[in-house]
Design a protein around this motif. Sequence first.
Motif, PDB file in Angstrom:
ATOM      1  N   THR A   1       1.032  -1.119  -0.067  1.00  0.00           N
ATOM      2  CA  THR A   1       0.048  -0.158   0.065  1.00  0.00           C
ATOM      3  C   THR A   1       0.786   1.174   0.035  1.00  0.00           C
ATOM      4  O   THR A   1       0.429   2.477  -0.332  1.00  0.00           O
ATOM      5  N   ALA A   2       2.068   1.167   0.404  1.00  0.00           N
ATOM      6  CA  ALA A   2       2.917   2.369   0.590  1.00  0.00           C
ATOM      7  C   ALA A   2       3.277   2.667  -0.986  1.00  0.00           C
ATOM      8  O   ALA A   2       3.606   4.016  -1.416  1.00  0.00           O
ATOM      9  N   ASP A   3       3.220   1.713  -2.086  1.00  0.00           N
ATOM     10  CA  ASP A   3       3.334   2.073  -3.374  1.00  0.00           C
ATOM     11  C   ASP A   3       2.166   2.918  -3.973  1.00  0.00           C
ATOM     12  O   ASP A   3       2.385   3.431  -5.110  1.00  0.00           O
ATOM     13  N   LEU A   4       1.368   2.921  -3.191  1.00  0.00           N
ATOM     14  CA  LEU A   4       0.189   4.014  -3.799  1.00  0.00           C
ATOM     15  C   LEU A   4       0.606   5.316  -3.804  1.00  0.00           C
ATOM     16  O   LEU A   4      -0.152   6.387  -4.166  1.00  0.00           O
ATOM     17  N   HIS A   5       1.918   5.634  -3.005  1.00  0.00           N
ATOM     18  CA  HIS A   5       2.531   6.934  -2.888  1.00  0.00           C
ATOM     19  C   HIS A   5       3.740   7.434  -3.986  1.00  0.00           C
ATOM     20  O   HIS A   5       4.173   6.100  -4.248  1.00  0.00           O
ATOM     21  N   ARG A   6       3.733   8.521  -4.297  1.00  0.00           N
ATOM     22  CA  ARG A   6       4.910   8.688  -5.077  1.00  0.00           C
ATOM     23  C   ARG A   6       5.475  10.224  -4.615  1.00  0.00           C
ATOM     24  O   ARG A   6       4.673  10.927  -4.306  1.00  0.00           O
TER      25      ARG A   6
END
Length: 405
Positions: free
Chosen positions: A326-331
Amino acid sequence: MENGPDTERKQEELTWLENLQRNSWEPEVIISGITLAFLFVFPAKIYEFCAYINQEIGVGYLFSLLLVFYLTAIISVFKIFFVVHLCLRFFWTGLLGLSYAFPEGVINEKLFKMAQNYNYQKPEKMVLRMEKICSMTFAFPLSLVITVLVVTLYLGLLVSLYVWFDLTYLTVYLIFMTSILILSLGQLSKKRSKLKTWYSQTIISSIGAIYQSNLGKWFAVFYSFFIFILAFPIISSDVKDFSLFANERNLNEFELEWPSKNQIFQDQHDPSKRFSRVFIPSEEIDEDFLKIGIARFEGDRKILEDMNSKYQTSIDTLNWHQLKETADLHRIYIDDSLVAVKNWKKFRMPETDQRIYQGIVDISSFKDGVHQVRVEKILLIYGFTDNEPELRYRENWSKFSFIKK
């Protein structure tokens, strides 16, 4: 002769009750003081609880916001009730001392001539009148306690059903409004029922009826409304910055212009409270690597699953990286330059047990001075009437500056 013991027992009970009534100020002041001490601590716990169910359980921001407002409003209203009661008892104590010092009251002959021809209240009458007002003020919250407790438990049940059965907001809303409508129609109906008969004999109903019949039908309504108006500034203060826990939205203009440092920099943050979004160790960084922490939202787990199954094309259109956690939903951008976070590590904060992701960003190539961090996020917004998701891109999910030394 047979009625003698009964008469004596009744007289003893009346004497005991009269003694309690005369000395009721002692437990009133003690209870008000202890309750106020508890109530002034409780709002922080409510705030943290609502932030917890939003982030860790996945209740969602809307329900969390309603709960924090509702519970904080109830606590604030009771604060005002007991503060008003203690202030009245303070005034009563002054009158009591006055009646002891000057038991005869006003001596008209010793006043200025312009004030001699009036009738003034006796000290003991003022004390007795204020005593009744204080006792009435203290008893009034009792008419609200059980009602508030029942409504709170009912709201908790609705939130639990929403989470367990993955219901839509509309379904929960309809259940709540239908139950309120049925209850209201039942109360307004003139038809006598067993439920109404039972409720009329309860303590809460009797207290309300006593106030209505002795002080006026609309007194309780206007008095409660007045207390709520007084409590509104306290409510606003207690829910300050809760909007930062809204996972689905960008920061608003005020939050972008006036960021909350205690929610961004770990050394300025209260360790007993949860982080709302993105945070770093401090405002000043004197290393070549920047540790970035991101608060984890349980609702992102469902979003991640739906994105990988239904929205791969849209993700590719945004040139987004692969979604594994779910951290990969951020950039993350620094000074509008996309920076890579190769490995997100999972941690729990020591005091709050909050689950976070933490990554390392190489900032060795950045010059000393002020730099801006901007975090983008993609997520799905689920409809109010159905659970059909729509992809949303949040360009300013988090934004703040730090100083490299």
